[in-house]
Design a protein around this motif. Structure first.
Motif, short mmCIF file in Angstrom:
data_model
loop_
_atom_site.label_atom_id
_atom_site.label_comp_id
_atom_site.label_asym_id
_atom_site.label_seq_id
_atom_site.Cartn_x
_atom_site.Cartn_y
_atom_site.Cartn_z
N SER A 118 0.86 -1.03 -0.06
CA SER A 118 0.03 0.04 0.05
C SER A 118 0.85 1.32 -0.10
N ARG A 119 1.89 1.40 0.93
CA ARG A 119 2.98 2.40 0.99
C ARG A 119 3.69 2.58 -0.29
N ALA A 120 3.95 1.58 -1.10
CA ALA A 120 4.63 1.46 -2.41
C ALA A 120 3.78 2.18 -3.58
N CYS A 121 2.40 1.78 -3.63
CA CYS A 121 1.48 2.35 -4.45
C CYS A 121 1.09 3.58 -4.01
N CYS B 222 3.25 6.06 -3.03
CA CYS B 222 4.28 6.62 -3.34
C CYS B 222 4.26 6.92 -4.79
N LEU B 223 4.02 5.68 -5.74
CA LEU B 223 3.68 5.92 -6.81
C LEU B 223 2.82 6.74 -7.64
N ASP B 224 1.43 6.63 -6.88
CA ASP B 224 0.52 7.66 -7.41
C ASP B 224 1.00 9.02 -6.96
N ALA B 225 1.58 9.21 -5.82
CA ALA B 225 1.83 10.51 -5.84
C ALA B 225 3.03 10.95 -6.38
N GLU B 226 3.73 10.24 -7.28
CA GLU B 226 5.03 10.42 -7.96
C GLU B 226 6.32 10.83 -7.09
N ASP B 227 6.02 10.21 -5.60
CA ASP B 227 7.05 10.36 -4.71
C ASP B 227 8.13 9.35 -4.75
N TRP B 228 8.87 9.67 -6.06
CA TRP B 228 9.92 8.42 -6.33
C TRP B 228 11.09 8.05 -5.31
N SER B 229 11.27 9.18 -4.40
CA SER B 229 12.42 8.84 -3.57
C SER B 229 12.00 8.16 -2.49
N GLY B 230 10.44 8.40 -2.18
CA GLY B 230 9.77 7.74 -1.04
C GLY B 230 9.62 6.17 -1.60
N PHE C 107 -4.22 6.22 -10.02
CA PHE C 107 -4.59 5.52 -8.78
C PHE C 107 -4.39 4.02 -8.81
N ARG C 108 -3.54 3.68 -7.96
CA ARG C 108 -3.57 2.08 -7.91
C ARG C 108 -4.29 1.45 -6.95
N HIS C 109 -5.18 0.44 -7.16
CA HIS C 109 -5.84 -0.42 -6.15
C HIS C 109 -5.20 -1.68 -6.08
N LEU D 149 11.66 4.63 -3.56
CA LEU D 149 12.89 4.05 -3.40
C LEU D 149 13.21 3.63 -2.05
N ASP D 150 13.01 4.66 -1.14
CA ASP D 150 13.29 4.34 0.31
C ASP D 150 12.52 2.85 0.85
N LEU D 151 11.73 2.59 0.27
CA LEU D 151 10.88 1.18 0.67
C LEU D 151 11.73 0.03 -0.10
N CYS D 152 12.81 0.29 -1.02
CA CYS D 152 13.64 -0.62 -1.70
C CYS D 152 14.80 -1.08 -1.28
N ASP D 153 15.17 -2.26 -1.20
CA ASP D 153 16.58 -2.52 -0.83
C ASP D 153 17.57 -2.18 -2.07
#
Length: 152
Positions: A13-16, A18-26, A78-80, A28-32
């Protein structure tokens, strides 16, 4: 340390979000740092799996820097998602399978489904919380139209 279904659902949900908001750094912060992202689709015409996109963490980071310069649809996405399963593989790693719908809303407020598919996420429990190790976006939709951008 096992990955709970609630924690996995929260990460997806958080990853989606971030993508919806085009928060690219957010995102990537969720990624290894070893993260790999792929978009795949099965073509019934050629009876094969196709890889439409494949990039690692550094490649995504570079792509996100130039995303504002890309041809794209005007509006929002919007990703569901719905979590299907969380399967532990050991050492705090799990495979999270979920389905998604990606909805595009244009500047006039009209919303249309852009894509449907499945996320297959490999996640790891770390001291900082869950992190995405790998994501495969397995599309059912094979026509995304003009101006689409990744990640979906």
């Amino acid at each position: 340390m096992n990955v709970s279904r609630d924690d996995a659902a929260n990460l997806v949900s958080r990853a989606c979000a971030c993508l919806d908001a085009e928060d690219w750094s957010g995102f990537l912060d969720l990624c290894d740092p070893g993260f790999c992202y792929r978009i795949t689709v099965r073509s019934p015409e050629i009876r094969r799996e196709m890889v439409w996109f494949k990039e690692n963490y550094a490649g995504l980071e570079a792509m996100f820097r130039v995303t504002p310069e890309h041809l794209r649809r005007i509006g929002t996405l919007f990703r569901h998602t719905a979590i299907g399963s969380v399967e532990a593989t050991g050492n705090g790693v799990a495979i999270v399978r979920s389905t998604f719908l990606c909805i595009h809303t244009d500047m006039s407020g009209r919303s249309r489904m852009m894509a449907a598919g499945r996320y297959i996420d490999e996640v790891r429990n770390t001291a900082q919380g869950l992190r995405l190790l790998n994501r495969e976006t397995r599309l059912e939709t094979r026509d995304l139209g003009v101006g689409s951008h990744v990640p979906i």
